[in-house]
Write a protein that holds these residues in place. Structure first.
Motif, PDB file in Angstrom:
ATOM      1  N   MET A   1       0.834  -1.189   0.000  1.00 35.21           N
ATOM      2  CA  MET A   1       0.000   0.000   0.000  1.00 35.21           C
ATOM      3  C   MET A   1       0.876   1.249   0.000  1.00 35.21           C
ATOM      4  N   LYS A   2       0.475   2.248  -0.770  1.00 35.22           N
ATOM      5  CA  LYS A   2       1.259   3.470  -0.870  1.00 35.22           C
ATOM      6  C   LYS A   2       0.912   4.443   0.264  1.00 35.22           C
ATOM      7  N   LEU A   3       1.880   5.288   0.582  1.00 38.26           N
ATOM      8  CA  LEU A   3       1.694   6.329   1.588  1.00 38.26           C
ATOM      9  C   LEU A   3       1.813   7.692   0.918  1.00 38.26           C
ATOM     10  N   TYR A   4       0.891   8.583   1.237  1.00 32.70           N
ATOM     11  CA  TYR A   4       0.902   9.924   0.683  1.00 32.70           C
ATOM     12  C   TYR A   4       1.030  10.945   1.820  1.00 32.70           C
ATOM     13  N   PHE A   5       1.648  12.082   1.496  1.00 34.50           N
ATOM     14  CA  PHE A   5       1.763  13.191   2.443  1.00 34.50           C
ATOM     15  C   PHE A   5       0.681  14.205   2.081  1.00 34.50           C
ATOM     16  N   ALA A   6      -0.210  14.475   3.015  1.00 39.21           N
ATOM     17  CA  ALA A   6      -1.337  15.375   2.764  1.00 39.21           C
ATOM     18  C   ALA A   6      -0.876  16.821   2.586  1.00 39.21           C
ATOM     19  N   PRO A   7      -1.640  17.607   1.830  1.00 38.53           N
ATOM     20  CA  PRO A   7      -1.334  19.039   1.705  1.00 38.53           C
ATOM     21  C   PRO A   7      -1.881  19.794   2.907  1.00 38.53           C
ATOM     22  N   ILE A   8      -1.026  20.555   3.571  1.00 38.67           N
ATOM     23  CA  ILE A   8      -1.461  21.349   4.725  1.00 38.67           C
ATOM     24  C   ILE A   8      -1.031  22.784   4.482  1.00 38.67           C
ATOM     25  N   ASP A   9      -2.011  23.633   4.255  1.00 37.35           N
ATOM     26  CA  ASP A   9      -1.761  25.009   3.842  1.00 37.35           C
ATOM     27  C   ASP A   9      -0.920  25.745   4.875  1.00 37.35           C
ATOM     28  N   GLY A  10       0.105  26.435   4.390  1.00 32.60           N
ATOM     29  CA  GLY A  10       0.973  27.201   5.267  1.00 32.60           C
ATOM     30  C   GLY A  10       2.063  26.402   5.934  1.00 32.60           C
ATOM     31  N   VAL A  11       2.064  25.084   5.744  1.00 32.37           N
ATOM     32  CA  VAL A  11       3.040  24.222   6.431  1.00 32.37           C
ATOM     33  C   VAL A  11       3.870  23.422   5.435  1.00 32.37           C
ATOM     34  N   THR A  12       3.224  22.665   4.562  1.00 32.57           N
ATOM     35  CA  THR A  12       3.950  21.699   3.727  1.00 32.57           C
ATOM     36  C   THR A  12       4.327  22.269   2.358  1.00 32.57           C
ATOM     37  N   GLY A  13       4.843  23.485   2.362  1.00 25.66           N
ATOM     38  CA  GLY A  13       5.354  24.080   1.134  1.00 25.66           C
ATOM     39  C   GLY A  13       6.693  23.476   0.748  1.00 25.66           C
ATOM     40  N   LEU A 221       2.287  12.831  10.221  1.00 23.15           N
ATOM     41  CA  LEU A 221       3.664  12.992   9.747  1.00 23.15           C
ATOM     42  C   LEU A 221       4.297  14.267  10.277  1.00 23.15           C
ATOM     43  N   LEU A 222       3.491  15.302  10.478  1.00 23.72           N
ATOM     44  CA  LEU A 222       4.045  16.538  11.032  1.00 23.72           C
ATOM     45  C   LEU A 222       4.431  16.348  12.494  1.00 23.72           C
ATOM     46  N   ARG A 223       3.650  15.551  13.216  1.00 23.60           N
ATOM     47  CA  ARG A 223       3.944  15.300  14.626  1.00 23.60           C
ATOM     48  C   ARG A 223       5.102  14.335  14.794  1.00 23.60           C
ATOM     49  N   ASN A 224       5.198  13.371  13.904  1.00 22.78           N
ATOM     50  CA  ASN A 224       6.289  12.398  13.935  1.00 22.78           C
ATOM     51  C   ASN A 224       6.809  12.227  12.514  1.00 22.78           C
ATOM     52  N   PRO A 225       7.835  12.990  12.126  1.00 25.12           N
ATOM     53  CA  PRO A 225       8.328  12.940  10.742  1.00 25.12           C
ATOM     54  C   PRO A 225       8.814  11.559  10.313  1.00 25.12           C
ATOM     55  N   ASN A 226       9.060  10.683  11.258  1.00 26.15           N
ATOM     56  CA  ASN A 226       9.552   9.342  10.923  1.00 26.15           C
ATOM     57  C   ASN A 226       8.427   8.323  10.766  1.00 26.15           C
ATOM     58  N   LEU A 227       7.174   8.752  10.890  1.00 26.36           N
ATOM     59  CA  LEU A 227       6.054   7.813  10.916  1.00 26.36           C
ATOM     60  C   LEU A 227       5.974   6.955   9.650  1.00 26.36           C
ATOM     61  N   ALA A 228       6.181   7.539   8.495  1.00 27.86           N
ATOM     62  CA  ALA A 228       6.089   6.757   7.258  1.00 27.86           C
ATOM     63  C   ALA A 228       7.133   5.652   7.242  1.00 27.86           C
TER      64      ALA A 228
END
Length: 323
Positions: A1-13, A221-228
């Motif tokens: 299964m693939k993992l995607y990083f969600a778009p979060i305005d003002g953060v994930t630029g 992922l923002l709370r734990n960058p290593n989660l993926a």
């Protein structure tokens, strides 16, 4: 299964994405915060800067997201992105912001399924690229989702990414898994799940229940960058129980400090004033504080900083005492 990083305005630029990809990686796709094409002939300047290929690492497989309820604007923006080399665009049908919803965009797009159908009829007829949609399950009630899914099932989406909350829920309460069950039963398109995946166990519960194409991670992922990496390693370990698996199940504070310093340095070069820089780093610590021994105290220490000297002192103390 693939993992995607969600778009979060003002953060994930692009600054965050590039640093994240260099230090952690893991997601198969990164979805960019939305752009909003309008009557102007082309997106330009600040509107498009986040998506310029030269601003994005080769390690990042990026999908631009468009927020629009006007098919002509969506098509115009998508074609410009296609000229830049993008082969997929994502429609934002989930943003719960009041100012967005009041204009019938984001989650507000979901209130009129007749207009949705007209929009997608035009878009799919005139675009020759992959189109995915990130959606909520309704504006006010989950009962709206049946008609919304009927619309999606009429069109060949690359994926339908479902965040099983209504707009009025915002990010509160639990995701409505009965609604996602319904999508899983009736969807004619590939499904991706999004919502409240904060741990490996959260992910495993989803992937053991549903045979879907992907899971999208956002705040987790923002709370734990290593989660993926933890998810991928755990999944590999289960599938290959006889093999030795090396993993960073607990990411080191040295790596987190290096990640922070990269963000801080890159944002320092980007920001026009130290006040803007502090506001940006406070935003980063709203999430990074979850990696500390005292989330609330550490976040408060960062918020109290009145200048960069105080901020740097607070960061030093956090990494020395609370990581």
């Amino acid at each position: 299964m693939k993992l995607y990083f969600a778009p979060i305005d003002g953060v994930t630029g692009f600054i965050y994405r590039n640093a994240f990809a260099d230090f952690f990686g893991g997601p198969h796709k990164y979805f960019a915060p939305f752009i909003s094409p309008c009557h102007n002939p082309k997106l330009k300047g600040k509107e498009i800067r986040d998506l310029l290929p030269e601003n994005n690492s080769e390690k990042v497989t990026l999908v631009p997201q468009i927020m629009a309820n006007n098919a002509e604007y969506f098509i115009k923006g998508a074609r410009q992105l296609q000229e830049m080399g993008y082969q997929e665009v994502n429609l934002n049908a989930g943003c719960p912001s009041g100012t967005v919803v009041s204009k019938s965009r984001g989650a507000g797009f979901l209130k009129d399924t007749y207009e949705m159908t007209k929009f997608f009829d035009t878009v799919f007829d005139r675009l020759d690229m992959k189109i995915s949609v990130k959606t909520r399950i309704g504006l006010l009630e989950s009962s709206e989702f049946e008609e919304i899914m009927e619309v999606y099932n009429q069109f060949p989406f690359e994926e339908v990414i479902v965040h099983p909350r209504t707009r009025v829920q915002l990010y509160k309460g639990k995701p409505d898994m009965e609604a996602f069950d319904y999508a899983y039963k009736v969807s004619k398109n590939e499904l991706c799940y999004n919502g409240n995946v904060f741990t490996v166990k959260d992910y495993e519960k989803i992937c053991h229940t549903y045979d879907i194409s992907a899971v999208m991670l956002g705040r987790g992922l923002l709370r734990n960058p290593n989660l993926a990496n933890e998810i991928l390693t755990e999944n590999f370990s289960h599938e290959n129980s006889g093999e030795t698996v090396h993993s960073e199940q607990n990411v080191s504070k040295e790596k987190l400090r290096a990640f922070h310093d990269r963000l801080y340095g890159d944002f320092t070069e980007e920001m026009s004033s130290w006040k803007h820089l502090l506001n940006k780093m406070i935003e980063m610590w709203n999430y990074l504080s979850f990696m500390t021994a005292d989330q609330h105290k550490c976040a408060k220490m960062i918020r109290k900083a009145q200048n960069v000297y105080q901020y740097e002192k607070a960061v030093d103390e956090i990494f020395e005492r609370y990581m």
